[in-house]
Design an enzyme around this catalytic site. Structure first.
Site, mmCIF file in Angstrom:
data_model
loop_
_atom_site.group_PDB
_atom_site.id
_atom_site.type_symbol
_atom_site.label_atom_id
_atom_site.label_comp_id
_atom_site.label_asym_id
_atom_site.label_seq_id
_atom_site.Cartn_x
_atom_site.Cartn_y
_atom_site.Cartn_z
ATOM 1 N N GLY A 170 0.814 -1.221 0.000
ATOM 2 C CA GLY A 170 0.000 0.000 0.000
ATOM 3 C C GLY A 170 0.841 1.261 0.000
ATOM 4 O O GLY A 170 1.753 1.435 -0.798
ATOM 5 N N GLY A 405 18.150 8.289 -34.903
ATOM 6 C CA GLY A 405 17.575 9.127 -33.852
ATOM 7 C C GLY A 405 18.354 8.994 -32.550
ATOM 8 O O GLY A 405 18.467 9.953 -31.773
ATOM 9 N N ALA A 406 18.909 7.816 -32.339
ATOM 10 C CA ALA A 406 19.639 7.593 -31.093
ATOM 11 C C ALA A 406 20.865 8.505 -31.004
ATOM 12 O O ALA A 406 21.281 8.908 -29.917
ATOM 13 C CB ALA A 406 20.044 6.128 -30.980
HETATM 14 C C1 HXC Z 1 -2.858 -2.873 10.844
HETATM 15 C C2 HXC Z 1 -1.280 -4.460 10.356
HETATM 16 C C3 HXC Z 1 -1.246 -4.050 9.012
HETATM 17 C C4 HXC Z 1 -2.095 -2.961 8.625
HETATM 18 C C5 HXC Z 1 0.139 -5.652 9.249
HETATM 19 N N1 HXC Z 1 -0.417 -5.471 10.452
HETATM 20 N N2 HXC Z 1 -0.354 -4.799 8.353
HETATM 21 N N3 HXC Z 1 -2.080 -3.879 11.266
HETATM 22 N N4 HXC Z 1 -2.865 -2.412 9.571
HETATM 23 N N5 HXC Z 1 -2.094 -2.503 7.372
HETATM 24 C C6 HXC Z 1 -0.146 -6.198 11.689
HETATM 25 C C7 HXC Z 1 -0.669 -7.616 11.631
HETATM 26 O O1 HXC Z 1 -2.022 -7.660 12.018
HETATM 27 C C8 HXC Z 1 0.242 -8.293 12.644
HETATM 28 O O2 HXC Z 1 -0.204 -8.000 13.941
HETATM 29 C C9 HXC Z 1 1.556 -7.580 12.462
HETATM 30 O O3 HXC Z 1 1.249 -6.344 11.823
HETATM 31 C C10 HXC Z 1 2.523 -8.349 11.561
HETATM 32 O O4 HXC Z 1 1.846 -8.690 10.373
HETATM 33 P P1 HXC Z 1 1.832 -10.175 9.783
HETATM 34 O O5 HXC Z 1 0.741 -10.253 8.794
HETATM 35 O O6 HXC Z 1 1.833 -11.162 10.913
HETATM 36 O O7 HXC Z 1 3.259 -10.230 9.072
HETATM 37 P P2 HXC Z 1 3.661 -10.914 7.706
HETATM 38 O O8 HXC Z 1 3.087 -12.290 7.623
HETATM 39 O O9 HXC Z 1 5.130 -10.755 7.592
HETATM 40 O O10 HXC Z 1 2.938 -10.059 6.548
HETATM 41 C C11 HXC Z 1 3.222 -8.681 6.394
HETATM 42 C C12 HXC Z 1 2.272 -8.066 5.362
HETATM 43 C C13 HXC Z 1 0.808 -8.379 5.762
HETATM 44 C C14 HXC Z 1 2.546 -8.661 3.962
HETATM 45 C C15 HXC Z 1 2.559 -6.556 5.315
HETATM 46 O O11 HXC Z 1 0.632 -8.049 7.160
HETATM 47 C C16 HXC Z 1 -0.206 -7.629 4.970
HETATM 48 O O12 HXC Z 1 -0.527 -8.026 3.839
HETATM 49 N N6 HXC Z 1 -0.759 -6.580 5.552
HETATM 50 C C17 HXC Z 1 -1.797 -5.784 4.916
HETATM 51 C C18 HXC Z 1 -1.247 -5.010 3.773
HETATM 52 C C19 HXC Z 1 -2.244 -4.069 3.202
HETATM 53 O O13 HXC Z 1 -3.034 -4.475 2.317
HETATM 54 N N7 HXC Z 1 -2.277 -2.832 3.744
HETATM 55 C C20 HXC Z 1 -3.216 -1.820 3.377
HETATM 56 C C21 HXC Z 1 -2.740 -1.158 2.153
HETATM 57 S S1 HXC Z 1 -3.766 0.136 1.618
HETATM 58 P P3 HXC Z 1 -0.137 -9.070 15.126
HETATM 59 O O14 HXC Z 1 -0.529 -8.301 16.329
HETATM 60 O O15 HXC Z 1 -1.076 -10.155 14.756
HETATM 61 O O16 HXC Z 1 1.273 -9.532 15.150
HETATM 62 C C22 HXC Z 1 -2.852 1.507 1.806
HETATM 63 C C23 HXC Z 1 -3.508 2.733 1.253
HETATM 64 C C24 HXC Z 1 -2.567 3.863 1.057
HETATM 65 O O17 HXC Z 1 -1.808 1.501 2.338
HETATM 66 C C25 HXC Z 1 -2.869 4.642 -0.189
HETATM 67 C C26 HXC Z 1 -2.189 4.079 -1.405
HETATM 68 C C27 HXC Z 1 -2.326 4.938 -2.626
#
Ligand code: HXC
Length: 511
Positions: A170, A405-406
């Protein structure tokens, strides 16, 4: 102050320093990753880190967040020094809510970005985070907006460098995408808009994190990242090296260093670098390493669009940006990826007053449907636009081929090349001999003897640097062994160059 107050303060500070706690830091180490604070320690000069906002906490109450408060809120921010020069830094702390961004977390980063712009110092972001904090909803999205806006405002004002050091998604990939350089760490860093779990849910595609957005993918296929380091320690030391080539802001000149490498160093071996047969390749990096100070070359995007080489070096102590066609890969042809890669680099150098040294050996743009369908016209135009627009000193050397052109694109005289040299081996023409004769003498195609004669005639007339030199498009034909000295002299002559483009709100580079 009473001992009790001091103890309470110390206790709060050490709790904050632990982020998500000892267990989570241990888990971080077990994945081969350092903690946010350990990374900052390695990046900055010893003892120079001044931390801000260590006690900041989020203000979210949804989804049980009211009970979960960790001081610092998932990002360590502040400033320090690299080789004595001021640098601002923020490091995402994966041990705290996965480094995810809350409204207050965003405020910490924005504060650093504002200060860096005001002071005129680079911003380094160390990313290890899962994007917008899901529990915060629009507050987190808005927080990203604040950070993105500042990324854009800071672009061209202070260098912005991102290092991806964990799984990032994200906003934690979009913000880096708007900075000048992105680096990754082997086997522990990933970049994707959304991770493999979400991909599976939305598209049914089964893909691993490494396949979706590992370091190898982004340094070889997508070109999103500029380099891949072996581990966190190497990453931090290489960021320090990169910073040594860059000015602190667009208000300063690039940092000149005293060089022990003599400007007049002659390299007779360069006389045999270019093979007699124009179809036999050679490694342009050999030329680069032999002409720059102490053979020190910081290459960017080494494994992406390898038909063009880009990177920083010093000549007579002055940082320069080097762009070189690479005959070893696809004969050094310009294609979509090479054009985009070089265009972006050229524009970075211009933004920060870094002179450009262009080494040309290019047979043209790559023909064919695959390139045309990918938009070669637009991508090639990016490089032409970039080279035409820049106002930094431009020194060009045609080593061998400069076709079509290059020839024009690669910092030719016609688009304001300041000093344009050629080696005696240079061949400047609309195209190579075989192609040209095929077009001009199509009716004699079956007469091998006549065609051979025409090729010889064409080679004799055009495949040399002298037609261009007679017209002043080449300022001088130089001896290969003296290349270092001639380029250094040109760069020194151009040190006080002044050139301005017509006033406008913005040009419209073909994006
Ligand atoms: C809240 C989050 C989080 C998030 C991770 N955590 N991402 N908490 N918001 N976005 C927390 C998890 O719940 C977990 O908490 C801890 O962080 C570690 O994450 P894991 O999943 O256990 O780690 P891992 O398996 O290594 O995976 C990491 C990851 C995955 C690939 C980043 O967590 C993930 O896919 N997260 C979501 C990514 C996402 O889609 N984010 C939103 C994007 S939208 P606990 O307490 O259980 O350990 C965005 C919009 C911005 O950003 C604008 C863009 C233009």
């Amino acid at each position: 102050m009473s001992k009790h107050v001091m103890e309470a303060f110390e206790e709060r500070a050490s709790r904050a320093r632990l982020g998500g706690g000892a267990e989570r830091i241990k888990a971080q180490h077990e994945k081969g990753k350092l903690s946010a604070r350990e990374r900052i320690e390695l990046l900055l000069d010893e003892g120079s880190f001044e931390e801000f906002d260590m006690f900041v906490q989020h203000d979210c109450h949804d989804f049980g967040m009211g009970e979960k408060h960790i001081p610092g809120d998932g990002v360590v921010t502040g400033h320090g020094r690299v080789d004595g020069r001021r640098v601002f830094v923020f490091a995402k702390d994966f041990t705290v809510f996965g480094g995810s961004l809350s409204r207050t977390h965003a405020g910490k980063i924005a504060k650093i970005q504002d200060l860096a712009m005001r002071v005129g110092a680079p911003i380094v972001g160390l990313f290890d985070a899962g994007g917008a904090r899901i529990q915060e909803g629009v507050d987190a999205l808005g927080g990203y907006g604040e950070v993105f806006l500042r990324n854009v405002l800071a672009s061209g004002v202070v260098p912005q460098i991102s290092c991806i050091m964990g799984p990032c998604a994200g906003g934690d990939v979009y913000s880096p995408a708007m900075t000048d350089f992105i680096f990754m760490v082997k086997d522990s860093s990933y970049m994707f808009v959304t991770g493999p779990d979400v991909v599976r849910t939305v598209t049914n595609e089964e893909v691993s994190a490494a396949q979706l957005g590992g370091g190898e993918i982004h340094t070889t296929r997508s070109g999103v990242a500029d380099g891949l380091f072996a581990h966190d320690v190497e990453a931090m030391s290489q960021l320090r090296r990169l910073l040594s080539f860059l000015p602190s802001s667009n208000r300063e000149s690039p940092p000149r260093r005293k060089s022990l490498d003599p400007v007049k160093r002659v390299e007779p071996s360069l006389e045999t670098l270019v093979p007699d047969n124009p179809n036999v390749p050679y490694d342009v990096k050999e030329l680069i390493l032999k002409i720059v100070d102490e053979g020190d070359f910081f290459e960017l995007q080494e494994d992406y669009a390898r038909n063009i080489v880009t990177g920083f070096a010093r000549m007579d102590g002055m940082p320069v940006g080097i762009v070189a066609n690479q005959p070893l890969v696809l004969a050094g042809v310009l294609d979509c990826d090479a054009s985009r890669k070089a265009a972006r680099f050229v524009r970075f150098c211009n933004a920060f007053s870094i002179p450009l040294v262009t080494l040309v050996d290019v047979p043209g743009f790559l023909p064919g449907t695959s390139q045309e369908y990918s938009g070669l016209i637009k991508h090639g135009a990016k490089l032409l636009f970039a080279y035409s627009e820049v106002t930094v000193p431009k020194v060009t050397l045609i080593v061998r081929k400069a076709y079509g052109g290059a020839y024009v694109v690669m910092s030719s005289k016609h688009i304001r090349g300041d000093v344009n040299y050629a080696w005696p081996s240079a061949q400047i023409a609309v195209m190579g001999a075989a192609g040209a004769v095929e077009v001009l003498h199509r009716r004699e195609r079956d007469d091998a003897e006549a065609m051979g004669r025409h090729v010889a005639e064409y080679e004799d007339r055009f495949l040399n640097p002298f037609v261009a030199a007679e017209r002043g498009y080449i300022d001088d034909v130089i001896a290969p062994g003296e290349t270092r000295m001639r380029i250094c002299t040109a760069l020194n002559m151009l040190r006080d160059k002044r050139l301005e483009n017509p006033s406008k709100r913005n040009g419209n580079i073909p994006l």
